[in-house]
Design a protein around this motif. Structure first.
Motif, PDB file in Angstrom:
ATOM      1  N   VAL A  89      23.155 -52.616  12.305  1.00  0.00           N
ATOM      2  CA  VAL A  89      24.490 -52.604  11.691  1.00  0.00           C
ATOM      3  C   VAL A  89      24.516 -53.731  10.665  1.00  0.00           C
ATOM      4  CG1 VAL A  89      26.962 -52.905  12.093  1.00  0.00           C
ATOM      5  CG2 VAL A  89      25.565 -51.733  13.797  1.00  0.00           C
ATOM      6  N   PHE A  90      24.519 -53.346   9.397  1.00  0.00           N
ATOM      7  CA  PHE A  90      24.503 -54.374   8.342  1.00  0.00           C
ATOM      8  C   PHE A  90      25.921 -54.591   7.825  1.00  0.00           C
ATOM      9  CE2 PHE A  90      23.940 -55.199   3.633  1.00  0.00           C
ATOM     10  CZ  PHE A  90      23.715 -56.549   3.800  1.00  0.00           C
ATOM     11  N   PRO A 101      14.840 -59.006  21.892  1.00  0.00           N
ATOM     12  CA  PRO A 101      14.977 -59.065  20.432  1.00  0.00           C
ATOM     13  C   PRO A 101      16.266 -59.769  20.026  1.00  0.00           C
ATOM     14  CG  PRO A 101      14.752 -56.780  21.206  1.00  0.00           C
ATOM     15  CD  PRO A 101      14.849 -57.638  22.413  1.00  0.00           C
ATOM     16  N   TRP A 102      16.254 -60.359  18.845  1.00  0.00           N
ATOM     17  CA  TRP A 102      17.469 -61.000  18.348  1.00  0.00           C
ATOM     18  C   TRP A 102      18.518 -59.923  18.143  1.00  0.00           C
ATOM     19  CZ3 TRP A 102      16.658 -65.795  19.212  1.00  0.00           C
ATOM     20  CH2 TRP A 102      15.384 -66.333  19.038  1.00  0.00           C
ATOM     21  N   LYS A 103      19.736 -60.203  18.555  1.00  0.00           N
ATOM     22  CA  LYS A 103      20.739 -59.152  18.338  1.00  0.00           C
ATOM     23  C   LYS A 103      21.670 -59.457  17.172  1.00  0.00           C
ATOM     24  CE  LYS A 103      23.562 -60.826  22.118  1.00  0.00           C
ATOM     25  NZ  LYS A 103      24.987 -60.807  22.113  1.00  0.00           N
ATOM     26  N   GLY A 104      21.539 -60.648  16.611  1.00  0.00           N
ATOM     27  CA  GLY A 104      22.352 -60.947  15.431  1.00  0.00           C
ATOM     28  C   GLY A 104      21.584 -61.838  14.462  1.00  0.00           C
ATOM     29  N   MET A 126      21.068 -53.996  16.423  1.00  0.00           N
ATOM     30  CA  MET A 126      21.035 -55.345  15.867  1.00  0.00           C
ATOM     31  C   MET A 126      22.076 -55.469  14.760  1.00  0.00           C
ATOM     32  SD  MET A 126      18.105 -57.403  13.873  1.00  0.00           S
ATOM     33  CE  MET A 126      18.560 -56.608  12.352  1.00  0.00           C
ATOM     34  N   VAL A 127      22.767 -56.584  14.758  1.00  0.00           N
ATOM     35  CA  VAL A 127      23.756 -56.803  13.700  1.00  0.00           C
ATOM     36  C   VAL A 127      23.141 -57.742  12.669  1.00  0.00           C
ATOM     37  CG1 VAL A 127      26.010 -57.754  13.127  1.00  0.00           C
ATOM     38  CG2 VAL A 127      25.711 -56.445  15.222  1.00  0.00           C
ATOM     39  N   LEU A 128      23.154 -57.298  11.430  1.00  0.00           N
ATOM     40  CA  LEU A 128      22.607 -58.098  10.345  1.00  0.00           C
ATOM     41  C   LEU A 128      23.759 -58.410   9.395  1.00  0.00           C
ATOM     42  CD1 LEU A 128      19.981 -59.081   8.998  1.00  0.00           C
ATOM     43  CD2 LEU A 128      19.722 -56.823   7.999  1.00  0.00           C
ATOM     44  N   GLU A 136      22.428 -65.179  15.971  1.00  0.00           N
ATOM     45  CA  GLU A 136      21.556 -66.215  16.543  1.00  0.00           C
ATOM     46  C   GLU A 136      20.588 -66.815  15.531  1.00  0.00           C
ATOM     47  OE1 GLU A 136      20.645 -64.138  20.750  1.00  0.00           O
ATOM     48  OE2 GLU A 136      20.505 -62.926  18.954  1.00  0.00           O
ATOM     49  N   LYS A 137      20.078 -65.973  14.640  1.00  0.00           N
ATOM     50  CA  LYS A 137      19.147 -66.464  13.619  1.00  0.00           C
ATOM     51  C   LYS A 137      19.891 -66.529  12.295  1.00  0.00           C
ATOM     52  CE  LYS A 137      15.367 -67.194  15.633  1.00  0.00           C
ATOM     53  NZ  LYS A 137      14.713 -68.476  15.491  1.00  0.00           N
TER      54      LYS A 137
END
Ligand SMILES: Nc1ncnc2c1ncn2[C@@H]1O[C@H](COP(=O)(O)OP(=O)(O)OP(=O)(O)O)[C@@H](O)[C@H]1O
Ligand SMILES: [Mg+2]
Length: 508
Positions: A319-320, A255-258, A368-370, A388-389
């Motif tokens: 984590v937003f 999964p994307w982590k950031g 995941m960091v958003l 990453e995204k």
């Protein structure tokens, strides 16, 4: 070089020892031998006359100095983790999470020691310490210094990651282990859900984080957010699907982590993040950058570290970090405060340490960091890479503007002459929050008309009778009026800037 190799050089032995101690995790001895080797090599260089040989010696000296610095840094990091561990397992008592019980401290240092545990978990690497193949002095048996440093940091990070699983390896005395386990179990039984156990030293910070930052249900649904289809899809792919299909989301499909949401102000970035919290059932850490920067020395760093420890503990977590640019603007600017620089660096380190980094972790443990920002160009390069995204949340298109009008006006009675399509067309260039303002303003017009010529006392006296009149539908002219009073809050130049950044750095 051949001539050098043919002379007896006692510093070679010191170098070998320094590197061996480094390898076995005894950094303080490593440092001592590095210093000895450097001292001897320096004196040896002074005796050299051959230019090439002297140059070679100086290069070796520089290399050894570098290795020494890296070892010192590595020792510092390991000590930090060590202190953390002791603080955690002993459960407080001493200030700053320092050990209070020397027998536990010895327990950790003896037998199945912490260091050995770390070393045991390392993949075996051929570092060329075999005497026969030992490289000549100065030729590093490690990779490049940078690579070796990365390796060292990874070790520390994996140590951090494995803090919980390390419990067994730590070999705490039986009674202490039981007490520790009981405490956790009791806690879980009492509250029905697992609860992070801070050390005394961490207690205030952790309570603060849990109070201000952990958000259970912000009550924003996907359907409350108009448009943003690509962003919703990606967020679902990043957060929800890995939980349903853990086996698929491994390795290269980790999964994307950031993820970064960027775009003009008021386009729904924060709302999207809240929808993730409501819909995805992950623990949601809603962090404003200001919560993480502290004027107290080291506090910001500690907060970041604790935040991620909590996130790992309550995983799967999101984590937003709203307005992430204010925390992660380009480093090294002259006006940058040392404390925030350190908090920033810690954030970068922690983001590398969260699951997904190796691709083999269980997606149910993912963090995941958003991030969200309307100044993506101010972001630090290193942070940009970790997110990453990078998704552009643009101004709403016609269809989205219509949806926004419907969402905003769902409780407002409308006159038959109101044409939402026409209003949506007129609102080109307006952001979601501008449209919300237009709707609110239009919906208030009826009230303004009625109360226009009345004093406050009169309004107070007839308030009950006004109720019915206030329910009269909002008219088309109310919208036209509101639109003429409120203009778009985003300029053309700004939009061009976003488009350009999207072209340069966007990644959907
Ligand atoms: N796509 C949208 N769907 C529904 N409401 C929206 C949308 N975009 C904006 N809004 C409205 O605008 C308000 C502000 O939205 P939000 O806080 O999500 O914007 P933002 O993009 O985070 O802005 P900023 O960059 O200034 O933080 C919301 O409370 C909501 O009323
Ligand atoms: Mg916002």
């Amino acid at each position: 070089m051949a001539s050098l190799a043919s002379k007896p050089k006692d510093f070679e032995e010191e170098i070998q020892k320094a590197r061996e101690y480094y390898m076995y995790g005894d950094y303080s001895k490593g440092i001592t031998f590095y210093k000895l080797a450097i001292d001897k090599l320096r004196r040896y260089c002074q005796t050299l006359f051959d230019g090439a040989e002297k140059k070679r010696g100086t290069e070796c000296l520089a290399e050894l100095e570098r290795e020494l610095q890296l070892t010192i840094e590595h020792e510092r990091m390991i000590n930090e983790v060590h202190e953390n561990l002791l603080g955690k397992f002993i459960g407080g008592g001493g200030g700053g999470g320092r050990p209070v019980s020397s027998d536990v401290y010895n327990e950790l240092n003896d037998g199945e020691s912490f260091y050995n545990a770390v070393i045991d978990e390392r993949p075996t690497r051929d570092l060329g310490f075999n005497n026969n193949r030992n490289p000549p002095y100065g030729a590093t048996p490690f990779q490049t210094p940078a690579a070796r440093f990365q390796e060292a940091r990874r070790d520390v990070r994996s140590t951090n990651n494995n803090i919980k699983s390390r419990k067994a390896t730590l070999n705490l005395p039986d009674n202490k282990q039981k007490q520790h386990d009981n405490k956790r179990v009791n806690n879980q039984q009492n509250s029905g859900e697992k609860k992070y156990q801070p050390t005394n030293a961490e207690k205030d910070l952790v309570e603060g984080l849990e109070r201000d930052i952990v958000q259970k249900d912000p009550n924003v649904r996907w359907s409350d957010v108009a448009g943003c289809i690509a962003a919703k899809k990606l967020l679902q792919e990043a957060v929800v699907l890995p939980l349903y299909m853990p086996d698929f989301f491994r390795g290269i499909r980790r999964p994307w982590k950031g993820i970064l949401l960027f775009g003009p102000p008021g386009t729904g970035k924060t709302m999207l993040a809240k929808a993730v919290a409501t819909e995805c059932k992950t623990t949601f850490f809603n962090v404003a950058a200001a919560n993480l920067t502290s004027k107290y020395h080291g506090e910001g760093e500690k907060l970041v570290r604790l935040l991620f420890e909590l996130a790992k503990f309550y995983a799967p977590s999101t984590v937003f970090i709203d307005e992430i640019d204010s925390l992660c603007s380009s480093r090294g600017q002259t006006n940058e405060h040392e404390a925030s620089r350190r908090a920033k660096s810690e954030l970068l380190i922690q983001m590398d340490g969260v699951s997904g980094a190796l691709g083999n972790d269980d997606p149910s443990k993912m963090v995941m960091v958003l991030g969200a920002t309307n100044h993506p160009w101010d972001l630090d390069d290193a942070m940009r890479r970790r997110l990453e995204k990078r998704i552009y949340i643009p101004l709403p298109d016609l269809e989205t503007r219509k949806q926004l009008l419907e969402i905003n006006l769902k409780e407002v009675p409308l006159d038959t002459d109101v044409n939402l399509n026409l209003i949506a067309e007129k609102l080109e260039g307006y952001s979601g929050s501008d449209i919300t303002s237009v709707c609110r303003d239009a919906a208030m017009m009826q009230m303004r008309r009625i109360t226009e010529n009345l004093s406050m006392i009169e309004i107070q006296n007839i308030a009950q009778n006004l109720k019915e009149q206030l329910q009269l539908p909002t008219k088309m002219e109310d919208f036209t009026n509101a639109i003429s009073k409120i203009s778009s809050s985003v300029s053309k130049e700004m939009l061009e800037k976003y488009d350009k950044w999207m072209k340069d750095f966007g990644s959907v």
